[in-house]
Motif scaffolding. Structure first.
Motif, PDB file in Angstrom:
ATOM      1  N   SER A  85       0.817  -1.210   0.000  1.00  8.86           N
ATOM      2  CA  SER A  85       0.000   0.000   0.000  1.00  8.86           C
ATOM      3  C   SER A  85       0.850   1.260   0.000  1.00  8.86           C
ATOM      4  O   SER A  85       0.595   2.199  -0.762  1.00  8.86           O
ATOM      5  CB  SER A  85      -0.933  -0.011   1.209  1.00  8.86           C
ATOM      6  N   ARG A  86       1.871   1.281   0.852  1.00 17.14           N
ATOM      7  CA  ARG A  86       2.753   2.457   0.922  1.00 17.14           C
ATOM      8  C   ARG A  86       3.539   2.633  -0.371  1.00 17.14           C
ATOM      9  O   ARG A  86       3.765   3.763  -0.824  1.00 17.14           O
ATOM     10  CB  ARG A  86       3.707   2.324   2.107  1.00 17.14           C
ATOM     11  N   ALA A  87       3.956   1.525  -0.954  1.00 15.91           N
ATOM     12  CA  ALA A  87       4.759   1.603  -2.184  1.00 15.91           C
ATOM     13  C   ALA A  87       3.966   2.209  -3.332  1.00 15.91           C
ATOM     14  O   ALA A  87       4.522   2.921  -4.180  1.00 15.91           O
ATOM     15  CB  ALA A  87       5.262   0.214  -2.560  1.00 15.91           C
ATOM     16  N   LYS A  88       2.655   1.968  -3.360  1.00 14.99           N
ATOM     17  CA  LYS A  88       1.821   2.518  -4.429  1.00 14.99           C
ATOM     18  C   LYS A  88       1.821   4.044  -4.422  1.00 14.99           C
ATOM     19  O   LYS A  88       1.618   4.674  -5.463  1.00 14.99           O
ATOM     20  CB  LYS A  88       0.387   1.990  -4.289  1.00 14.99           C
ATOM     21  N   GLU A  89       2.059   4.643  -3.258  1.00 15.12           N
ATOM     22  CA  GLU A  89       2.110   6.102  -3.167  1.00 15.12           C
ATOM     23  C   GLU A  89       3.244   6.661  -4.013  1.00 15.12           C
ATOM     24  O   GLU A  89       3.198   7.811  -4.450  1.00 15.12           O
ATOM     25  CB  GLU A  89       2.293   6.536  -1.709  1.00 15.12           C
ATOM     26  N   PHE A  90       4.271   5.831  -4.251  1.00 17.06           N
ATOM     27  CA  PHE A  90       5.436   6.274  -5.023  1.00 17.06           C
ATOM     28  C   PHE A  90       5.498   5.580  -6.381  1.00 17.06           C
ATOM     29  O   PHE A  90       6.555   5.505  -7.000  1.00 17.06           O
ATOM     30  CB  PHE A  90       6.713   5.994  -4.222  1.00 17.06           C
ATOM     31  N   GLU A  91       4.339   5.073  -6.820  1.00 17.84           N
ATOM     32  CA  GLU A  91       4.218   4.402  -8.124  1.00 17.84           C
ATOM     33  C   GLU A  91       5.139   3.191  -8.221  1.00 17.84           C
ATOM     34  O   GLU A  91       5.721   2.909  -9.272  1.00 17.84           O
ATOM     35  CB  GLU A  91       4.503   5.390  -9.260  1.00 17.84           C
ATOM     36  N   ILE A  92       5.269   2.486  -7.106  1.00 14.76           N
ATOM     37  CA  ILE A  92       6.048   1.249  -7.064  1.00 14.76           C
ATOM     38  C   ILE A  92       5.067   0.107  -6.815  1.00 14.76           C
ATOM     39  O   ILE A  92       4.359   0.111  -5.810  1.00 14.76           O
ATOM     40  CB  ILE A  92       7.110   1.282  -5.945  1.00 14.76           C
ATOM     41  N   VAL A  93       5.026  -0.843  -7.728  1.00 12.23           N
ATOM     42  CA  VAL A  93       4.063  -1.930  -7.626  1.00 12.23           C
ATOM     43  C   VAL A  93       4.746  -3.208  -7.165  1.00 12.23           C
ATOM     44  O   VAL A  93       5.952  -3.398  -7.372  1.00 12.23           O
ATOM     45  CB  VAL A  93       3.346  -2.172  -8.968  1.00 12.23           C
ATOM     46  N   ASN A  94       3.972  -4.080  -6.554  1.00 13.42           N
ATOM     47  CA  ASN A  94       4.538  -5.331  -6.036  1.00 13.42           C
ATOM     48  C   ASN A  94       4.774  -6.346  -7.147  1.00 13.42           C
ATOM     49  O   ASN A  94       5.822  -6.993  -7.197  1.00 13.42           O
ATOM     50  CB  ASN A  94       3.604  -5.941  -4.982  1.00 13.42           C
ATOM     51  N   GLU A  95       3.807  -6.499  -8.057  1.00 14.49           N
ATOM     52  CA  GLU A  95       3.918  -7.504  -9.121  1.00 14.49           C
ATOM     53  C   GLU A  95       4.831  -6.996 -10.226  1.00 14.49           C
ATOM     54  O   GLU A  95       4.405  -6.680 -11.326  1.00 14.49           O
ATOM     55  CB  GLU A  95       2.522  -7.826  -9.663  1.00 14.49           C
ATOM     56  N   GLN A  96       6.100  -6.942  -9.926  1.00 17.09           N
ATOM     57  CA  GLN A  96       7.077  -6.387 -10.862  1.00 17.09           C
ATOM     58  C   GLN A  96       8.468  -6.883 -10.478  1.00 17.09           C
ATOM     59  O   GLN A  96       8.807  -6.964  -9.307  1.00 17.09           O
ATOM     60  CB  GLN A  96       7.031  -4.855 -10.827  1.00 17.09           C
ATOM     61  N   ARG A  97       9.270  -7.236 -11.465  1.00 18.81           N
ATOM     62  CA  ARG A  97      10.653  -7.626 -11.194  1.00 18.81           C
ATOM     63  C   ARG A  97      11.511  -6.373 -10.980  1.00 18.81           C
ATOM     64  O   ARG A  97      11.305  -5.352 -11.624  1.00 18.81           O
ATOM     65  CB  ARG A  97      11.233  -8.429 -12.362  1.00 18.81           C
TER      66      ARG A  97
END
Length: 544
Positions: A297-309
């Protein structure tokens, strides 16, 4: 205004330019009348002197010396009233003025020097007043653009329209600020050529600078420094702007002033965002978040997604003693950060940028396999090293991790990158790029694509999933302990607190389910790898 414009005024009727015609573009900011013998000590740059030459009527050498000294001080010119104390201006003075391109005026006897001074100053003052009024209006216009939320882009459009020249705002590396492309081809080519020379880092920081580059077009570009937050940006125009064009220069300066304040505001917001990003990444690496969901959730604030290498690169300046104050050191670190950040915009893959403990962390998103991106990424890091070395005389080294299948595996990648950086320094290398070499089985498994790991794990234990029963978890636990104890029955029973015969019974049940013997070396190896993969996946909070 220039000499050529000044002598066209009515008060100069009858005046004749008898020498220094190539200096008529000299700027005139004031007009003075003096007859004192020590005149030169009171004159200023861009000042026109008118005189009766009373003290030079019998002293030609002093007149020649006056012309020489006035030229050295950057004075505009000298006007001498003849037919009073000097019948005519000496030929030696005319020759010297021509040689120096120093304007020399012959004023008629009926001309009033007082009128020349008063009316000239009044005319110059009117011009300055108009320029100031125009500058105030321009400044208000630019300020209104900012206050209405139209931003710097609108200021540049208005400025370009006012001065009728293409305009672009560049950072200290001559890259467009705000990722705005340079649409004017000539301006773009000149800036690219200027960057290629490598001298832009040493531009004057307080005055406008013009360059006529030796390309096909031979166009001139002019740079005006814009001071913001301990460093300079540049407002760049295509075309030469003479110093005598005060109106254009004043207009540009109003733009640079307003832009400077807007950039300072944007920089403050940027610094705050940077601080928040760095805090997030630091907490993420240190495991400060309580759940995986919170990280995602926090990572999405910085346009960083989990499903990504991701591939993580950690850079650090090699230790070197430099005599810098704390303020100088912080300023240099910010410039290094900005330099790297500017370079990231040129790379075709998206890279998230953080700093931790004087380290620069580059988290690159991978759209394909590592082999396809390895050489471009290494070349990109090498380019950054060269730029940092050239601009700051610092040696920057990088450690690179294996790739992480998902964001939540990045802390492991970060550790791998820092380990690679550490081992590179321990081996005595300087300004190096070190790729992490795996040393343990889990690290080797992490190099296998996640989909393949998942398939291997699923295929190995598929028989247990086909007929799920309550005792399957117990059987799998017994099998895992049995394999970890190197197939020792007694040690397995001891660790599970059960009888040896119970272990034998459970293992026989496992053989029935999977349909293969546990005495086959290949089968036990497969099972052990599958359990390692399960631990690796569950350790990263992934469920299959």
């Amino acid at each position: 205004m220039r000499i050529s414009e000044l002598i066209d005024l009515p008060q100069f009727n009858g005046a004749e330019l008898i020498a220094g015609k190539y200096g008529v573009d000299r700027e005139v900011s004031t007009v003075n009348m003096m007859d004192a013998p020590d005149i030169i000590h009171f004159l200023k740059k861009d000042e026109l002197l008118v005189t009766t030459a009373f003290h030079f009527k019998d002293d030609l050498d002093s007149l020649l010396l006056l012309i020489i000294e006035m030229n050295k001080q950057g004075c505009s010119g000298l006007g001498i009233k003849t037919k009073r104390f000097l019948q005519e201006i000496p030929k030696a003075a005319i020759s010297l003025a021509n040689e120096l391109h120093f304007p020399l005026l012959e004023l008629p006897i009926y001309t009033s020097l007082g009128d020349i001074v008063n009316k000239s100053l009044s005319y110059i003052l009117d011009i300055r007043t108009n320029e100031l009024h125009q500058a105030m209006q321009t400044h208000q216009q630019f300020t209104n653009h900012i206050m209405s939320g139209q931003g710097i882009h609108k200021i540049l459009e208005s400025l370009s329209s006012l001065i009728r020249l293409p305009v672009v705002l560049l950072n200290h590396q001559l890259q467009p600020i705000g990722r705005k492309k340079i649409h004017n081809l000539k301006l773009y080519e000149n800036i690219e050529l200027l960057i290629a020379t490598g001298h832009y880092f040493h531009f004057p920081k307080t005055t406008m600078t013009a360059f006529s580059l030796l390309n096909e077009t031979r166009e001139t570009i002019t740079l005006f420094p814009v001071y913001t937050h301990k460093q300079y940006s540049y407002l760049c125009t295509l075309g030469s702007i003479p110093l005598s064009d005060r109106s254009t220069i004043l207009t540009i300066k109003q733009a640079t002033n307003v832009i400077a304040f807007e950039l300072m505001k944007e920089n403050a917001l940027k610094q705050n965002t940077r601080r928040i990003q760095n805090e997030f990444f630091t907490n993420f690496i240190k495991g400060a978040f309580s759940t995986t969901e919170e990280v995602i959730s926090r990572a999405k604030e910085f346009e960083i997604v989990n499903e990504q290498r991701y591939v993580c690169a950690v850079g650090k300046i090699d230790d070197e003693e430099k005599n810098l104050t704390l303020m100088q050191y912080q300023s240099e670190q910010e410039l290094i950060y900005d330099t790297i950040e500017s370079e990231l915009q040129r790379f075709h893959q998206k890279i998230h940028f953080f700093t931790i403990d004087q380290s620069y962390i580059l988290l690159m998103e991978m759209k394909s396999g590592w082999k396809g991106i390895e050489q471009p990424f290494l070349s990109f890091l090498k380019k950054i090293q060269i730029k940092i070395s050239a601009h700051f005389q610092e040696e920057l080294s990088f450690g690179i991790s294996n790739y992480a299948e998902q964001l939540i595996q990045v802390p492991t990648s970060y550790k791998e990158a820092t380990d690679a950086l550490y081992y590179g320094k321990m081996s005595g290398k300087k300004q190096f790029i070190e790729i992490y070499q795996p040393k343990e089985v889990p690290e080797i498994l992490r190099m296998v694509p996640f989909d393949q790991l998942k398939k291997f794990y699923t295929d190995t234990f598929q028989a247990f999933a086909n007929e799920p029963r309550r005792d399957h978890q117990v059987l799998l636990q017994t099998l895992a302990v049995y394999l970890e104890t190197h197939c020792q029955m007694s040690e397995t029973a001891k660790r599970l607190y059960v009888h040896r015969n119970t272990v034998i019974y459970r293992l026989e049940k496992c053989e029935e389910i999977i349909g293969r013997s546990l005495k086959e070396p290949e089968e036990t190896l497969r099972l052990r790898l599958a359990f390692r993969i399960k631990a690796l996946i569950q350790g990263n909070s992934l469920h299959i």
